[in-house]
Design a protein around this motif. Structure first.
Motif, PDB file in Angstrom:
ATOM      1  N   SER A  55       4.976   3.110  -5.688  1.00 37.76           N
ATOM      2  CA  SER A  55       3.915   3.944  -5.116  1.00 37.76           C
ATOM      3  C   SER A  55       4.487   5.191  -4.465  1.00 37.76           C
ATOM      4  O   SER A  55       3.980   6.306  -4.665  1.00 37.76           O
ATOM      5  N   ARG A  58       5.790   7.558  -7.204  1.00 39.77           N
ATOM      6  CA  ARG A  58       4.764   8.189  -8.043  1.00 39.77           C
ATOM      7  C   ARG A  58       3.856   9.148  -7.273  1.00 39.77           C
ATOM      8  O   ARG A  58       3.404  10.148  -7.824  1.00 39.77           O
ATOM      9  N   ASN A  59       3.552   8.820  -6.028  1.00 40.80           N
ATOM     10  CA  ASN A  59       2.535   9.566  -5.282  1.00 40.80           C
ATOM     11  C   ASN A  59       3.191  10.596  -4.365  1.00 40.80           C
ATOM     12  O   ASN A  59       3.871  10.235  -3.404  1.00 40.80           O
ATOM     13  N   ARG A  60       2.959  11.863  -4.652  1.00 39.33           N
ATOM     14  CA  ARG A  60       3.572  12.929  -3.864  1.00 39.33           C
ATOM     15  C   ARG A  60       3.148  12.868  -2.397  1.00 39.33           C
ATOM     16  O   ARG A  60       3.900  13.245  -1.502  1.00 39.33           O
ATOM     17  N   LYS A  61       1.924  12.395  -2.149  1.00 37.10           N
ATOM     18  CA  LYS A  61       1.431  12.312  -0.780  1.00 37.10           C
ATOM     19  C   LYS A  61       2.201  11.283   0.051  1.00 37.10           C
ATOM     20  O   LYS A  61       2.225  11.355   1.269  1.00 37.10           O
ATOM     21  N   ASN A 304      -3.837   5.016   1.199  1.00 37.52           N
ATOM     22  CA  ASN A 304      -3.003   5.671   0.194  1.00 37.52           C
ATOM     23  C   ASN A 304      -2.234   4.658  -0.641  1.00 37.52           C
ATOM     24  O   ASN A 304      -2.162   4.769  -1.878  1.00 37.52           O
ATOM     25  N   GLU A 308      -2.905   3.622  -4.631  1.00 32.19           N
ATOM     26  CA  GLU A 308      -1.792   3.726  -5.577  1.00 32.19           C
ATOM     27  C   GLU A 308      -1.504   2.391  -6.231  1.00 32.19           C
ATOM     28  O   GLU A 308      -1.176   2.334  -7.431  1.00 32.19           O
ATOM     29  N   ARG A 311      -3.945   2.107  -9.038  1.00 34.03           N
ATOM     30  CA  ARG A 311      -3.600   2.969 -10.175  1.00 34.03           C
ATOM     31  C   ARG A 311      -2.440   2.390 -10.976  1.00 34.03           C
ATOM     32  O   ARG A 311      -2.440   2.429 -12.209  1.00 34.03           O
ATOM     33  N   ASP A 325       2.005   9.114 -16.393  1.00 33.79           N
ATOM     34  CA  ASP A 325       1.956   9.322 -14.952  1.00 33.79           C
ATOM     35  C   ASP A 325       3.342   9.613 -14.395  1.00 33.79           C
ATOM     36  O   ASP A 325       3.518  10.444 -13.510  1.00 33.79           O
TER      37      ASP A 325
END
Length: 352
Positions: A55, A58-61, A304, A308, A311, A325
């Motif tokens: 997570s 993969r997740n920029r946030k 968040n 993720e 996803r 992704d």
């Protein structure tokens, strides 16, 4: 206490599992329960912590200084699931340790690496949260990329240094009551006291201080005592609450085992006979169970991470989508440069 400084052979319950006085195997029912708990822990530990690490990747946030320590904590939890725990299962199925002393020492070392690594990473997370919320104007300077990597390296260097003395004291031994090569609390009273104080009580005290200061600030902001100074958003509080729950669960799961060890070390002959074997076994497996909890907590309390997780799990049904992704993550990293002057207000919504 001096005459009991080395008391492995004098305790009625403190055998190291080598067949001496006080070494007792659990009953079949207890063994089945232990194996079930361990299998569940291994599966959830691996799946959950792989989800956490993926997570963040993969997740920029989610890629921020605070989450570096979250990933590090996940790595510490994964260590036990891929080596020591499976070996404990083998010992349970064979009703004894059949893998030799080398595997025993490696298993005990990795177990300690995971435990102390978890404690120190939880401490690092608490300090990070304290700086982010209570000293928000200094946070960007304190936790720039270079300094955060240095803090992370220091955390693991201290972890390794904390484990090494076990090889000189000879405290990593097989205990057949819990089918584990682990820290033998009865090898040396002085060493056991030092381990509990330095590796558990002191970090817990630091974390408690940090979170108490945060709670005080949260209350002050809620009562509008410091409306302008704090810059505390609802997302900040939810993210802090997530890590606070992680800390509380760690203390609850590891507390009984540490306090048993401390009580026995202070007065071995008087305390050890009064501790039921079932309590000792339960305290060990409570501690083992903790390694699978953190990833679950992130999913339950952090939106968040929860999104993720969904996803990632959905994309697994379509491997092509998953790899698309991943390539998107790479291009995002090239196209979007984070602002060097990112403010805490910008980070607040995405930090953990």
């Amino acid at each position: 206490m001096s005459q009991d400084a080395n008391c492995t052979d004098c305790l009625p319950w403190g055998g190291s599992g080598d067949g001496g006085v006080g070494s007792h195997r659990p009953s079949a029912g207890v063994t089945t329960a232990l194996a079930t708990v361990l299998i569940f822990t291994i599966v959830v530990d691996i799946l959950g912590n792989v989800l956490v690490i993926t997570s963040v990747f993969r997740n920029r946030k989610l890629r921020n200084p605070g989450n570096i320590f979250v990933v590090s904590l996940s790595v510490a939890d994964l260590v036990v699931a891929v080596y020591p725990y499976p070996l404990i299962l083998v010992a349970i199925f064979h009703d004894g340790w059949t893998l030799g002393d080398i595997h025993c020492q490696i298993s005990g070392f990795l177990m300690g690496l995971s435990v102390i690594g978890s404690v120190f990473n939880i401490t690092a997370i608490a300090i990070n949260r304290y700086c982010y919320i209570c000293h928000s104007f200094k946070y960007d300077k304190l936790y720039n990329h270079k300094k955060t990597i240095c803090y992370l390296c220091l955390t693991w260097i201290l972890t390794i240094l904390a484990i090494v003395p076990n090889f000189f004291v000879g405290s990593l031994k097989y205990d057949q009551r819990v089918y584990s090569c682990t820290f033998a609390q009865t090898v040396s009273s002085y060493y056991t006291i030092a381990v509990v104080v330095i590796h558990f009580l002191v970090p817990i005290a630091v974390v408690t201080y940090c979170y108490l200061r945060i709670w005080v600030l949260v209350i002050q902001v809620k009562r509008r005592v410091k409306p302008e100074e704090a810059r505390l958003k609802p997302s900040d509080f939810r993210n802090f609450l997530t890590m606070f729950v992680v800390f509380v669960l760690f203390a609850v799961c590891w507390g009984p085992l540490n306090f048993i060890g401390l009580a026995v070390a202070i007065n071995p002959l008087a305390v050890a006979p009064k501790i039921p074997e079932w309590l000792f076994i339960m305290s060990y497996f409570m501690a083992y169970f903790n390694s699978c909890l953190n990833a679950v907590i992130y999913g339950l309390l952090n939106q968040n991470f929860r999104n993720e997780y969904k996803r990632i799990l959905l994309s697994l049904w379509s491997p092509r989508l998953f790899f698309m992704d991943l390539s998107k993550v790479g291009t995002e990293g090239v196209k979007s440069k984070p602002s060097p002057a990112a403010t805490n207000n910008n980070q607040a919504e995405v930090d953990v």
